[in-house]
Design a protein around this motif. Structure first.
Motif, PDB file in Angstrom:
ATOM      1  N   GLU A   1      55.516  29.221  49.332  1.00  0.00           N
ATOM      2  CA  GLU A   1      55.852  30.815  49.012  1.00  0.00           C
ATOM      3  C   GLU A   1      57.235  31.100  48.920  1.00  0.00           C
ATOM      4  O   GLU A   1      57.773  31.930  48.231  1.00  0.00           O
ATOM      5  N   ASP A   2      57.951  29.925  49.663  1.00  0.00           N
ATOM      6  CA  ASP A   2      59.524  30.207  49.233  1.00  0.00           C
ATOM      7  C   ASP A   2      60.417  29.001  49.573  1.00  0.00           C
ATOM      8  O   ASP A   2      59.658  27.887  50.002  1.00  0.00           O
ATOM      9  N   GLU A   3      61.537  29.070  49.346  1.00  0.00           N
ATOM     10  CA  GLU A   3      62.388  27.489  49.676  1.00  0.00           C
ATOM     11  C   GLU A   3      62.321  26.889  50.950  1.00  0.00           C
ATOM     12  O   GLU A   3      62.580  25.601  50.812  1.00  0.00           O
ATOM     13  N   ASP A   4      62.065  27.581  52.017  1.00  0.00           N
ATOM     14  CA  ASP A   4      62.050  27.155  53.389  1.00  0.00           C
ATOM     15  C   ASP A   4      60.526  26.194  53.679  1.00  0.00           C
ATOM     16  O   ASP A   4      60.387  25.567  54.412  1.00  0.00           O
ATOM     17  N   ASP A   5      59.622  26.483  52.776  1.00  0.00           N
ATOM     18  CA  ASP A   5      58.301  25.892  52.815  1.00  0.00           C
ATOM     19  C   ASP A   5      58.426  24.481  52.536  1.00  0.00           C
ATOM     20  O   ASP A   5      58.815  23.963  51.820  1.00  0.00           O
TER      21      ASP A   5
END
Length: 171
Positions: free
Chosen positions: A59-63
C-alpha cells in the motif's frame, strides 16, 4: 620395451573426446519440450504471485515490497530443489546490487529481451546433466511498482525492467 609417442594433436583429440557430450547425452526433443512447459508453468506462477502480493499487500513505501518477497521466494526455491530461479534487473539501476546479470547467458538474454523477445534460452550441460536456461521478461504491470522504483516511470511500455533467470534440469 615399446615407447608411447603422444603428439599434441592426439592428446587434443583424446581430450575433446573425453569432455564433449555424446549424442546419447543430448536431451530428446520431447524432454526439452517438457522442460520448456515446466519453465512456462513456473514463470506464470511466480509472476502471478508477484502481481497478487503487490495488489493485495503493498500500500505504501514502508510495506514489504513484492520484489523483495519474490527474491526471498526464489532463493528458497533454488536452495530446496533442482530448479533454480532468480530475479535480475534490466534497467541498470537495481534495487539490490546482487540482482544483476552475472554471466554471459544472462547478459546476452537481457539484450534479446530488450530487443523485444519474450524469452531467451540455451541448453547447457553442468556436472554431466543437461539443463535448460531460460530468461523471461518482467515488465511493469502495476502502478504500485513505481512507489519503490521511481525510475520505472520512464521505462517505455512493454520494455522489460527485469527478468527471471531459470536453470531447470532436462529429464
Amino acid at each position: 620395451m615399446k615407447t608411447l609417442r603422444v603428439t599434441a594433436a592426439s592428446l587434443a583429440v583424446a581430450l575433446l573426446w573425453m569432455v564433449s557430450p555424446s549424442a546419447a547425452e543430448q536431451p530428446s526433443d520431447a524432454a526439452l519440450e517438457r522442460t520448456r512447459e515446466t519453465v512456462k508453468m513456473l514463470d506464470n506462477i511466480f509472476k502471478q504471485t508477484i502481481v497478487l502480493v503487490t495488489d493485495k499487500y503493498v500500500e505504501d513505501e514502508d510495506d514489504f515490497a513484492a520484489g523483495s518477497a519474490a527474491v526471498l521466494l526464489f532463493k528458497n526455491v533454488s536452495e530446496s530443489g533442482p530448479n533454480k530461479v532468480r530475479l535480475i534487473d534490466a534497467t541498470g539501476d537495481p534495487y539490490e546490487s546482487e540482482n544483476v546479470a552475472k554471466d554471459d547467458f544472462e547478459k546476452a538474454g537481457l539484450k534479446q529481451l530488450k530487443a523485444g523477445k519474450a524469452s531467451y534460452e540455451q541448453v547447457v550441460t553442468t556436472d554431466g546433466e543437461a539443463r535448460l536456461r531460460v530468461l523471461t521478461a518482467v515488465p511493469v504491470v502495476h502502478k504500485k511498482c513505481i512507489m519503490c522504483h521511481d525510475h520505472y516511470a520512464d521505462v517505455p511500455a512493454g520494455q522489460p525492467i527485469g527478468a527471471l533467470s531459470y536453470i531447470v534440469p532436462i529429464k
